[in-house]
Scaffold this active site. Structure first.
Site, mmCIF file in Angstrom:
data_model
loop_
_atom_site.group_PDB
_atom_site.id
_atom_site.type_symbol
_atom_site.label_atom_id
_atom_site.label_comp_id
_atom_site.label_asym_id
_atom_site.label_seq_id
_atom_site.Cartn_x
_atom_site.Cartn_y
_atom_site.Cartn_z
ATOM 1 N N ASP A 94 0.817 -1.205 0.000
ATOM 2 C CA ASP A 94 0.000 0.000 0.000
ATOM 3 C C ASP A 94 0.852 1.256 0.000
ATOM 4 O O ASP A 94 0.691 2.135 -0.835
ATOM 5 C CB ASP A 94 -0.978 0.009 1.200
ATOM 6 C CG ASP A 94 -0.300 -0.231 2.548
ATOM 7 O OD1 ASP A 94 0.925 -0.486 2.589
ATOM 8 O OD2 ASP A 94 -0.993 -0.194 3.582
ATOM 9 N N ASP A 97 6.867 4.150 3.599
ATOM 10 C CA ASP A 97 7.173 5.332 4.397
ATOM 11 C C ASP A 97 8.680 5.322 4.658
ATOM 12 O O ASP A 97 9.452 5.844 3.866
ATOM 13 C CB ASP A 97 6.343 5.289 5.683
ATOM 14 C CG ASP A 97 6.541 6.503 6.572
ATOM 15 O OD1 ASP A 97 7.232 7.444 6.154
ATOM 16 O OD2 ASP A 97 6.000 6.520 7.699
ATOM 17 N N THR A 98 9.119 4.684 5.729
ATOM 18 C CA THR A 98 10.565 4.578 5.968
ATOM 19 C C THR A 98 11.198 3.540 5.048
ATOM 20 O O THR A 98 12.408 3.561 4.822
ATOM 21 C CB THR A 98 10.843 4.152 7.422
ATOM 22 O OG1 THR A 98 10.217 2.882 7.641
ATOM 23 C CG2 THR A 98 10.309 5.158 8.411
ATOM 24 N N GLY A 99 10.396 2.600 4.563
ATOM 25 C CA GLY A 99 10.918 1.522 3.728
ATOM 26 C C GLY A 99 11.339 0.297 4.527
ATOM 27 O O GLY A 99 11.732 -0.718 3.962
ATOM 28 N N THR A 101 9.590 -1.849 6.404
ATOM 29 C CA THR A 101 8.730 -3.022 6.281
ATOM 30 C C THR A 101 8.994 -3.769 4.972
ATOM 31 O O THR A 101 9.238 -4.978 4.963
ATOM 32 C CB THR A 101 7.239 -2.606 6.342
ATOM 33 O OG1 THR A 101 7.035 -1.846 7.533
ATOM 34 C CG2 THR A 101 6.323 -3.815 6.334
ATOM 35 N N ASP A 153 -5.150 1.951 6.866
ATOM 36 C CA ASP A 153 -5.939 2.114 8.092
ATOM 37 C C ASP A 153 -5.318 3.120 9.056
ATOM 38 O O ASP A 153 -4.146 3.481 8.964
ATOM 39 C CB ASP A 153 -6.014 0.783 8.837
ATOM 40 C CG ASP A 153 -4.675 0.416 9.495
ATOM 41 O OD1 ASP A 153 -3.663 0.351 8.769
ATOM 42 O OD2 ASP A 153 -4.633 0.246 10.733
ATOM 43 N N ARG A 159 -10.207 1.428 6.196
ATOM 44 C CA ARG A 159 -9.649 0.721 5.037
ATOM 45 C C ARG A 159 -10.621 0.696 3.850
ATOM 46 O O ARG A 159 -10.227 0.584 2.707
ATOM 47 C CB ARG A 159 -9.300 -0.734 5.396
ATOM 48 C CG ARG A 159 -8.171 -0.893 6.388
ATOM 49 C CD ARG A 159 -7.738 -2.351 6.435
ATOM 50 N NE ARG A 159 -6.941 -2.686 7.604
ATOM 51 C CZ ARG A 159 -5.621 -2.535 7.690
ATOM 52 N NH1 ARG A 159 -4.942 -2.050 6.671
ATOM 53 N NH2 ARG A 159 -4.973 -2.875 8.781
HETATM 54 P P1 IMP Z 1 7.456 1.713 6.671
HETATM 55 O O1 IMP Z 1 8.027 0.441 7.268
HETATM 56 O O2 IMP Z 1 7.826 2.917 7.474
HETATM 57 O O3 IMP Z 1 7.785 1.869 5.204
HETATM 58 O O4 IMP Z 1 5.913 1.631 6.846
HETATM 59 C C1 IMP Z 1 5.149 0.923 5.976
HETATM 60 C C2 IMP Z 1 3.847 0.498 6.604
HETATM 61 O O5 IMP Z 1 3.399 1.406 7.598
HETATM 62 C C3 IMP Z 1 2.783 0.473 5.527
HETATM 63 O O6 IMP Z 1 2.727 -0.777 4.880
HETATM 64 C C4 IMP Z 1 1.546 0.819 6.308
HETATM 65 O O7 IMP Z 1 1.001 -0.349 6.873
HETATM 66 C C5 IMP Z 1 2.036 1.711 7.418
HETATM 67 N N1 IMP Z 1 1.896 3.133 7.050
HETATM 68 C C6 IMP Z 1 2.882 4.009 6.774
HETATM 69 N N2 IMP Z 1 2.384 5.226 6.510
HETATM 70 C C7 IMP Z 1 1.037 5.115 6.602
HETATM 71 C C8 IMP Z 1 -0.042 6.056 6.421
HETATM 72 O O8 IMP Z 1 0.109 7.250 6.120
HETATM 73 N N3 IMP Z 1 -1.285 5.539 6.605
HETATM 74 C C9 IMP Z 1 -1.528 4.243 6.947
HETATM 75 N N4 IMP Z 1 -0.552 3.342 7.116
HETATM 76 C C10 IMP Z 1 0.726 3.774 6.951
HETATM 77 MG MG MG Z 2 1.037 -2.173 5.406
#
Ligand code: IMP
Ligand code: MG
Length: 184
Positions: A94, A97-99, A101, A153, A159
């Protein structure tokens, strides 16, 4: 709630991504790896614009962190049921953000020796990137703001919304910014 990407814009862009992916992956019999839960609506819409044979599987992870931020601690909740060795994988998420995950997942899947691994993200936040990922297909680049809808979400709600919206501070606060929740 402020609509930042309308239902029409989403449909138009997802159709374009479907066309590009169809041109690039036709004949490769790839596996679409949908990341639950956030990726479920995007995946469902995207595959209906793929006009070549492919398979679909699901993987579920939870990022442990605050309600609106990722800590980088990722837990695999549900694994694929397909053997991906030697297969072309399209990892559909979806939002990046930080990458952290998607990076965890990509590393995990690379250990299984796929033929290739390509990331498809509906949304990408422009800043705060802690990891430099080669994201091949991105639907929209958005500012660093918390968004919901179309699979995304806040505390497991919103969602179902057919658009991408921005929760305003009051809504976010009134639902309680739980620290330490797990979300997938
Ligand atoms: P990351 O590990 O920081 O890249 O975060 C990725 C995960 O955080 C996504 O797959 C989402 O589940 C959740 N996430 C990050 N930003 C948002 C947002 O703005 N709305 C909802 N979920 C988010
Ligand atoms: Mg997610």
């Amino acid at each position: 709630m402020r609509v930042i990407i309308s239902e029409e814009k989403l449909k138009e862009r997802v159709r374009e991504l479907g066309r590009e992916i169809s041109a690039d992956f036709r004949g490769k019999d790839p596996i679409i790896v949908s990341i639950l839960r956030g990726g479920f609506i995007f995946t469902a819409d995207l595959v209906r614009f793929l006009n070549f044979p492919h398979e679909i599987d699901f993987i579920s992870v939870s990022s442990y962190g605050g309600a609106t931020s990722s800590s980088g601690v990722v837990r695999l909740l549900r694994d694929l049921t397909t053997n991906v060795q030697g297969r072309h994988l399209l990892l559909v998420d979806d939002i990046i953000d930080t990458g952290l995950t998607i990076n965890y997942l990509a590393e995990n899947l690379r250990l299984r020796s796929p033929a290739s691994l390509t990331i498809v993200a509906l949304l990408e936040k422009r800043i705060k990137r802690e990891i430099d990922l080669p994201t091949k297909y991105v639907g929209f680049r958005i500012p660093d703001t918390f968004v919901v809808g179309y699979g995304l979400d806040f505390n497991q709600k919103y969602r179902h919304l057919p658009f991408i919206g921005e929760l305003d501070g009051i809504e976010a606060e009134s639902t309680g910014g739980n620290k330490g929740v797990e979300s997938s």
